[in-house]
Design a protein around this motif. Structure first.
Motif, short mmCIF file in Angstrom:
data_model
loop_
_atom_site.label_atom_id
_atom_site.label_comp_id
_atom_site.label_asym_id
_atom_site.label_seq_id
_atom_site.Cartn_x
_atom_site.Cartn_y
_atom_site.Cartn_z
N GLN A 1 0.83 -1.21 0.00
CA GLN A 1 0.00 0.00 0.00
C GLN A 1 0.87 1.26 0.00
O GLN A 1 0.64 2.20 -0.77
CB GLN A 1 -0.92 0.00 1.22
CG GLN A 1 -1.97 -1.09 1.19
CD GLN A 1 -2.76 -1.16 2.49
OE1 GLN A 1 -3.70 -0.41 2.69
NE2 GLN A 1 -2.34 -2.07 3.37
N ILE A 2 1.88 1.25 0.85
CA ILE A 2 2.76 2.42 0.94
C ILE A 2 3.52 2.61 -0.38
O ILE A 2 3.70 3.74 -0.86
CB ILE A 2 3.73 2.26 2.12
CG1 ILE A 2 2.93 2.22 3.45
CG2 ILE A 2 4.75 3.38 2.15
CD1 ILE A 2 3.75 1.82 4.65
N ASP A 3 3.95 1.50 -1.00
CA ASP A 3 4.70 1.60 -2.24
C ASP A 3 3.85 2.12 -3.39
O ASP A 3 4.41 2.66 -4.37
CB ASP A 3 5.29 0.24 -2.62
CG ASP A 3 6.50 -0.12 -1.78
OD1 ASP A 3 7.03 0.78 -1.09
OD2 ASP A 3 6.91 -1.29 -1.80
N TRP A 4 2.55 1.96 -3.33
CA TRP A 4 1.68 2.48 -4.38
C TRP A 4 1.43 3.98 -4.22
O TRP A 4 0.88 4.63 -5.12
CB TRP A 4 0.35 1.75 -4.40
CG TRP A 4 0.30 0.55 -5.30
CD1 TRP A 4 0.06 -0.75 -4.94
CD2 TRP A 4 0.48 0.52 -6.72
NE1 TRP A 4 0.07 -1.59 -6.04
CE2 TRP A 4 0.34 -0.83 -7.15
CE3 TRP A 4 0.76 1.49 -7.68
CZ2 TRP A 4 0.44 -1.21 -8.49
CZ3 TRP A 4 0.88 1.11 -9.01
CH2 TRP A 4 0.72 -0.22 -9.40
N ILE A 5 1.81 4.55 -3.09
CA ILE A 5 1.61 5.98 -2.87
C ILE A 5 2.82 6.72 -3.45
O ILE A 5 3.94 6.53 -2.97
CB ILE A 5 1.47 6.32 -1.38
CG1 ILE A 5 0.28 5.56 -0.77
CG2 ILE A 5 1.28 7.82 -1.19
CD1 ILE A 5 0.21 5.66 0.75
N PRO A 6 2.66 7.53 -4.48
CA PRO A 6 3.81 8.17 -5.10
C PRO A 6 4.34 9.33 -4.26
O PRO A 6 3.60 9.95 -3.49
CB PRO A 6 3.25 8.68 -6.43
CG PRO A 6 1.80 8.94 -6.13
CD PRO A 6 1.40 7.89 -5.13
N LEU A 7 5.63 9.59 -4.40
CA LEU A 7 6.21 10.76 -3.75
C LEU A 7 5.78 12.04 -4.46
O LEU A 7 5.70 13.10 -3.86
CB LEU A 7 7.74 10.67 -3.74
CG LEU A 7 8.33 9.54 -2.87
CD1 LEU A 7 9.84 9.51 -3.02
CD2 LEU A 7 7.94 9.74 -1.42
N SER A 8 5.51 11.93 -5.75
CA SER A 8 5.05 13.08 -6.52
C SER A 8 4.00 12.63 -7.52
O SER A 8 4.13 11.56 -8.12
CB SER A 8 6.22 13.73 -7.26
OG SER A 8 5.79 14.89 -7.96
N LEU A 9 2.95 13.42 -7.66
CA LEU A 9 1.86 13.07 -8.55
C LEU A 9 1.34 14.34 -9.22
O LEU A 9 0.72 15.18 -8.56
CB LEU A 9 0.73 12.37 -7.77
CG LEU A 9 -0.43 11.79 -8.56
CD1 LEU A 9 0.05 10.69 -9.50
CD2 LEU A 9 -1.49 11.23 -7.61
N GLY A 10 1.64 14.48 -10.49
CA GLY A 10 1.19 15.66 -11.22
C GLY A 10 1.72 16.96 -10.65
O GLY A 10 1.02 17.96 -10.58
N GLY A 11 2.98 16.94 -10.18
CA GLY A 11 3.57 18.14 -9.61
C GLY A 11 3.22 18.37 -8.16
O GLY A 11 3.67 19.34 -7.55
N VAL A 12 2.42 17.49 -7.56
CA VAL A 12 2.01 17.60 -6.17
C VAL A 12 2.57 16.42 -5.39
O VAL A 12 2.51 15.28 -5.86
CB VAL A 12 0.47 17.63 -6.04
CG1 VAL A 12 0.05 17.65 -4.58
CG2 VAL A 12 -0.10 18.82 -6.80
N ARG A 13 3.13 16.68 -4.22
CA ARG A 13 3.58 15.60 -3.35
C ARG A 13 2.42 15.24 -2.42
O ARG A 13 2.13 15.98 -1.49
CB ARG A 13 4.81 16.03 -2.56
CG ARG A 13 6.04 16.27 -3.43
CD ARG A 13 7.26 16.50 -2.57
NE ARG A 13 8.45 16.61 -3.39
CZ ARG A 13 9.03 17.76 -3.73
NH1 ARG A 13 8.49 18.90 -3.32
NH2 ARG A 13 10.12 17.78 -4.48
#
Length: 237
Positions: free
Chosen positions: A115-127
Motif C-alpha cells: 500500500q505504501i509503495d503504491w503511494i507516489p512521492l510526486s503526482l502531477g507536480g504535487v507531493r
C-alpha cells in the motif's frame, strides 16, 4: 547579515512567525485515512484500525479506512487500476494517516508495504504525502515489539510525513479483543486513545501551514537553477 558565501542570494528566507499562523484556519473536521496490513478474515491490525477510527470520530475527525483486498502488487499493473486509483484518491483527500500493521518475521507485512509503495512521492507536480501527519501502530502475535513501528517511521520520514511522537504496539493481540471483535479495556487500548488524541491535535495544528513546514532551501536552489537553465536556453536559441 552573517557572511554565508555558500548561500544562494535571495533564496534563504527568514522564518516569519506570521507565516506559521494561518489567517483563515480550516473549520472542517480533520480528515484521516487509515491503512491496515493484513487480509485475514479476523485481522487484528484491521480491528485495531477500526478501534482507532471510532476514537478519531469521537475526537471530531472524519475517517476513511482503505480495504487492501484486491490491491495488486506494486508495478504489476498500471496506476489507473481501480484499487490503486482509490488509494491515491484517498491519500489526496486526507490531512493525516494512521498505519496499522502486524509484525511478521520481525517486520511489517507485505500487504502494508504494498500500500505504501503504491503511494507516489510526486503526482502531477504535487507531493501527496508531504507535510501531512502520520500515526503508526502495530499488533504482535507474541511479546511486545517495536520493529514495525520503527520501520513505519522510516517510511513516513522518507515520504515527508509529519510522524507524531507517540505510537502503539499491542502485544498478544489475539487476547486483546472480545468475541464481538471489540478491544478489551487495557493499557494497550488507553495508549491507542493517546495516539489518536495526539494525531488530531498535530493535524489541526499543522494542516493549514503544511507547505510552510516542508519548504526547503535546497529545493528552492534546485528550482532556481532549473528555471535559469530554461531561460538561458531560450535566449540561446
Amino acid at each position: 547579515m552573517t557572511d554565508l558565501p555558500n548561500i544562494a542570494p535571495g533564496l534563504l528566507h527568514p522564518i516569519e512567525a506570521a507565516s506559521l499562523r494561518p489567517a483563515l484556519p480550516a473549520t472542517h473536521r480533520p480528515r484521516i485515512l487509515i491503512l491496515y496490513g493484513s487480509l485475514r478474515a479476523r485481522s487484528f491490525s484491521r480491528l485495531t484500525a477500526e478501534e482507532a477510527a471510532r476514537i478519531l470520530q469521537a475526537l471530531g475527525a472524519e475517517t476513511r479506512i482503505y480495504d487492501p483486498r484486491e490491491l495488486p502488487l506494486p508495478d504489476a499493473v498500471e496506476a489507473d487500476h481501480p484499487k490503486v486509483a482509490e488509494l491515491r484518491d484517498l491519500v489526496g483527500w486526507c490531512e493525516g494517516m494512521v498505519w496499522s500493521s502486524p509484525e511478521r518475521h520481525g517486520a511489517m507485512t507485505g500487504v502494508m508495504k504494498a500500500q505504501i509503495d503504491w503511494i507516489p512521492l510526486s503526482l502531477g507536480g504535487v507531493r501527496p504525502t508531504q507535510g501531512k501527519t502520520l500515526a503508526v501502530m502495530q499488533v504482535c502475535g507474541g511479546s511486545q515489539s517495536f520493529n514495525t513501528v520503527n520501520q513505519l517511521r522510516i517510511l513516513g520520514r522518507w515520504m515527508r510525513l509529519l510522524t507524531i511522537p507517540n505510537q502503539s504496539s499491542v502485544a498478544k493481540a489475539w487476547d486483546e479483543f472480545d468475541d464481538d471483535d471489540r478491544m478489551k479495556p487495557s493499557p494497550y487500548y488507553d495508549r491507542i486513545v493517546d495516539v489518536m488524541e495526539e494525531l488530531v491535535r498535530f493535524t489541526v495544528l499543522t494542516r493549514d501551514i503544511r507547505n510552510q513546514l516542508v519548504d526547503r532551501y535546497s529545493e528552492r536552489v534546485e528550482d532556481h537553477a532549473a528555471l535559469s537553465a530554461r531561460v538561458n536556453q531560450t535566449k540561446a536559441v
